[in-house]
Design a protein around this motif. Structure first.
Motif, PDB file in Angstrom:
ATOM      1  N   ILE A   1      -1.827   0.711   2.820  1.00 60.05           N
ATOM      2  CA  ILE A   1      -2.065   2.260   1.787  1.00 60.05           C
ATOM      3  C   ILE A   1      -2.908   3.315   2.649  1.00 60.05           C
ATOM      4  O   ILE A   1      -4.432   2.910   2.186  1.00 60.05           O
ATOM      5  CB  ILE A   1      -2.053   1.689   0.705  1.00 60.05           C
ATOM      6  CG1 ILE A   1      -1.105   0.879   0.057  1.00 60.05           C
ATOM      7  CG2 ILE A   1      -2.266   3.247  -0.311  1.00 60.05           C
ATOM      8  CD1 ILE A   1      -1.122   0.162  -1.185  1.00 60.05           C
TER       9      ILE A   1
ATOM     10  N   LEU B   1       7.486   0.653  -3.466  1.00 61.56           N
ATOM     11  CA  LEU B   1       6.725   1.011  -2.382  1.00 61.56           C
ATOM     12  C   LEU B   1       7.832   0.709  -0.697  1.00 61.56           C
ATOM     13  O   LEU B   1       7.318   1.210   0.231  1.00 61.56           O
ATOM     14  CB  LEU B   1       5.270   0.368  -2.571  1.00 61.56           C
ATOM     15  CG  LEU B   1       4.707   0.139  -3.773  1.00 61.56           C
ATOM     16  CD1 LEU B   1       4.047  -0.354  -3.876  1.00 61.56           C
ATOM     17  CD2 LEU B   1       4.821   1.793  -3.826  1.00 61.56           C
TER      18      LEU B   1
ATOM     19  N   ILE C   1       1.803   4.822   2.861  1.00 57.54           N
ATOM     20  CA  ILE C   1       2.463   3.157   2.542  1.00 57.54           C
ATOM     21  C   ILE C   1       3.023   2.953   3.953  1.00 57.54           C
ATOM     22  O   ILE C   1       4.413   3.703   4.449  1.00 57.54           O
ATOM     23  CB  ILE C   1       2.837   2.945   1.389  1.00 57.54           C
ATOM     24  CG1 ILE C   1       3.056   3.736   0.523  1.00 57.54           C
ATOM     25  CG2 ILE C   1       3.503   1.580   1.564  1.00 57.54           C
ATOM     26  CD1 ILE C   1       2.671   3.730  -0.778  1.00 57.54           C
TER      27      ILE C   1
ATOM     28  N   PHE D   1       1.075  -4.496   2.098  1.00 59.61           N
ATOM     29  CA  PHE D   1       1.277  -2.914   2.854  1.00 59.61           C
ATOM     30  C   PHE D   1      -0.062  -2.407   2.906  1.00 59.61           C
ATOM     31  O   PHE D   1      -1.415  -2.880   2.500  1.00 59.61           O
ATOM     32  CB  PHE D   1       1.510  -2.461   1.030  1.00 59.61           C
ATOM     33  CG  PHE D   1       2.855  -2.868   0.432  1.00 59.61           C
ATOM     34  CD1 PHE D   1       4.204  -2.145   0.750  1.00 59.61           C
ATOM     35  CD2 PHE D   1       2.883  -3.629  -0.476  1.00 59.61           C
ATOM     36  CE1 PHE D   1       5.031  -2.551   0.259  1.00 59.61           C
ATOM     37  CE2 PHE D   1       4.362  -3.333  -0.925  1.00 59.61           C
ATOM     38  CZ  PHE D   1       5.606  -2.971  -0.117  1.00 59.61           C
TER      39      PHE D   1
ATOM     40  N   ALA E   1       7.676   2.862   2.267  1.00 64.43           N
ATOM     41  CA  ALA E   1       7.183   3.223   3.830  1.00 64.43           C
ATOM     42  C   ALA E   1       8.349   3.200   5.211  1.00 64.43           C
ATOM     43  O   ALA E   1       7.938   3.392   6.105  1.00 64.43           O
ATOM     44  CB  ALA E   1       6.338   1.906   3.991  1.00 64.43           C
TER      45      ALA E   1
END
Length: 519
Positions: free
Chosen positions: A483, A160, A509, A481, A164
């Motif tokens: 999202i 993730l 993200i 994060f 990002a």
């Protein structure tokens, strides 16, 4: 005198048979003591209506609409009834002298093979199989192998973080499936399948499980035809489909062989005294390989395959769908997300060991997190009713008498929308309902009518594994994060393959800068 033409005889025979079938259906429908129970007209005479509504993959919505129209008892097939009643649920899913599962569960079984703990209709067989491994699935035992999920979580967080950094739009539903399957692989065999590493469906495992769930859902309605329709389904399936199950079995076989070689070495005997391992091999005397070593006559290597394959086949996609639901509803409810983030930050953000992954114990001590998880599981549970067979002597349910042999059940989707149980805002995502006075009491109506993991003695064996994964992952996502939906105000779609699943969960993200946790 000439003999009748063969074709004429066949025609008259077919007409007579058709007439006999129609008359018998009419007699069964109008001679039944439940003939006044309402439902779709066609469902009075044939299971075809039920099969068609199930095939539409919107059976959960159809079932809810029927109860809104007809009340707490609805006919969905000639001898099958959907019920929405709290007191009836306590009888249908009772633990003492439990009712037998209806034959439709056989649709998920493999013909001519031993039924799984999910598909077996024999309560004694189910109980015996569960006793073999039940201790391994308790939270107190799973804590010893919790670190297996940490390794998978590390890889997921890295993935993730990469998305990002790249500003890449991804399908969160797919990646949560990869996470869930790798996590259950690590918990079961001590190593992930490799979904997160490859970022794709390995050997068609996900597609195979997905298609078989749909097949079993529909085929179970005409369960007596299952041995034949299963062969046809296998014949029509693409060549690559089915390879996924074989890959799971090969993976399991290699893991078992690896651990057997380890156990044969002197070093392995010493390592038995250390902590850690997995469901296959741990320092616990109840581990699967320990059972084989201790009593090979009563617990064999085949039993390991039996239980571990169920872990993967039943525990991956369902956990992924449930986790996706939590993330989606947090995105759609900024107030809830903000409150959860604040409480997690206060409870976890300033830990001395902030670089470590959140433990289940830490997560369980955050009440609002537990409420968010519970509410998400309530909003999107299984989507078809859980049928049982009325035993000898019949039963009184929801104010009606149901004769012996009748199939009755409760649809979790319908139960979780019951306003007399969950309040007038039952259709709203509101975690606070689980924190209100008396809501956590075991006698509370909401707890009693909560069906996400089933009820009674057939409650899902892997419940604690699924909750472990959610409790460990959600805090990481919330604190590390931001999202959001790739297209602002986009809505996903849900469809019913027994477990209600999602499509169209594409997100963007970004990493949070200050979380109090090491990124």
């Amino acid at each position: 005198m000439s003999l009748p033409n063969v074709s004429d005889v066949a025609l008259w025979f077919a007409l007579a048979l058709g007439l006999w079938i129609c008359l018998s259906k009419l007699y069964q429908a109008y001679a039944s003591p439940l003939r006044d129970v309402q439902g779709p007209w066609l469902a009075r005479f044939t299971r075809f209506w039920y099969a068609r509504s199930t095939y539409s993959r919107q059976g959960h919505k159809i079932n809810m609409d029927l109860h809104k129209k007809y009340g707490p008892i609805v006919r969905i097939a000639p001898n099958e009834y959907s019920i929405d009643d709290l007191e009836a649920s306590k009888i249908i899913y009772r633990s003492r002298d439990p009712l037998v599962k209806a034959p439709r569960y056989a649709g998920w079984g493999l013909p001519n093979a031993e039924p799984s703990t999910f598909t077996t209709l024999d309560n004694a067989h189910h109980a015996a199989r569960i006793r073999q491994v039940n201790s391994l699935y308790q939270t107190s035992a799973l804590v010893n192998i919790e670190y297996q999920v940490d390794g998978v979580t590390n890889e997921f967080v890295e993935r993730l973080s990469g998305f990002a950094k790249e500003g890449k739009t991804v399908d969160m539903g797919d990646w949560l499936k990869y996470y869930a399957f790798d996590a259950v692989g690590s918990l079961s065999f001590g190593k992930p399948f490799g979904f997160l590493q490859k970022g794709t469906d390995i050997a068609g495992i996900l597609e195979t499980i997905h298609s078989y769930a749909f097949y079993g859902m529909v085929a179970g309605i005409y369960h007596e035809w299952h041995p034949t329709t299963y062969r046809i389904w296998q014949w029509l399936a693409p060549k690559e489909r089915g390879g996924g199950i074989a890959h799971i079995m090969q993976f399991a076989g290699r893991a078992i062989d690896d651990w057997n070689r380890r156990l044969e070495s002197e070093k392995a005997m010493d390592e038995e005294k250390t902590e850690g391992g997995d469901l296959l091999y741990t320092n616990q005397t109840g581990s699967l390989l320990a059972k084989v070593r201790r009593n090979p006559e009563s617990f064999k290597a085949e039993d390991i395959f039996y239980h571990m394959s169920m872990n993967v086949l039943a525990g991956g996609e369902t956990t992924a769908a449930s986790t996706a639901n939590i993330v989606y509803y947090l995105i759609k409810n900024p107030r809830v997300l903000g409150k959860l983030r604040e409480e997690l930050q206060e409870a976890l953000g300033k830990r001395d060991e902030a670089s470590k992954r959140v433990s289940v114990k830490e997560a369980q001590n955050v009440p609002y997190l537990q409420a968010v998880i519970k509410e998400s599981l309530r909003i999107l549970p299984n989507g078809l009713h859980l049928p049982r067979v009325v035993p000898k002597g019949g039963l009184n349910l929801a104010g009606r008498f149901f004769p012996e042999g009748t199939n009755v059940g409760i649809n979790p989707w319908v139960a979780h929308a019951n306003r007399s149980v969950y309040g007038e805002d039952a259709d709203v995502f509101r975690p606070e309902r689980w924190l209100e006075e008396g809501s956590m009491d075991g006698e509370n109506k909401m707890e009693q009518y909560f069906f996400t993991f089933g009820r009674g003695p057939r409650t899902c064996l892997g419940k604690n594994i699924s909750l472990m994964e959610m409790n460990k992952l959600i805090p990481e996502l919330v604190l590390r994060f931001d999202i959001e939906m790739a297209e602002k105000d986009a809505e996903w779609t849900v469809y019913n393959d027994w477990f209600v699943k999602q499509e169209g969960f594409r997100v963007k993200i970004s990493k949070r800068q200050e979380t109090g946790m090491l990124l």
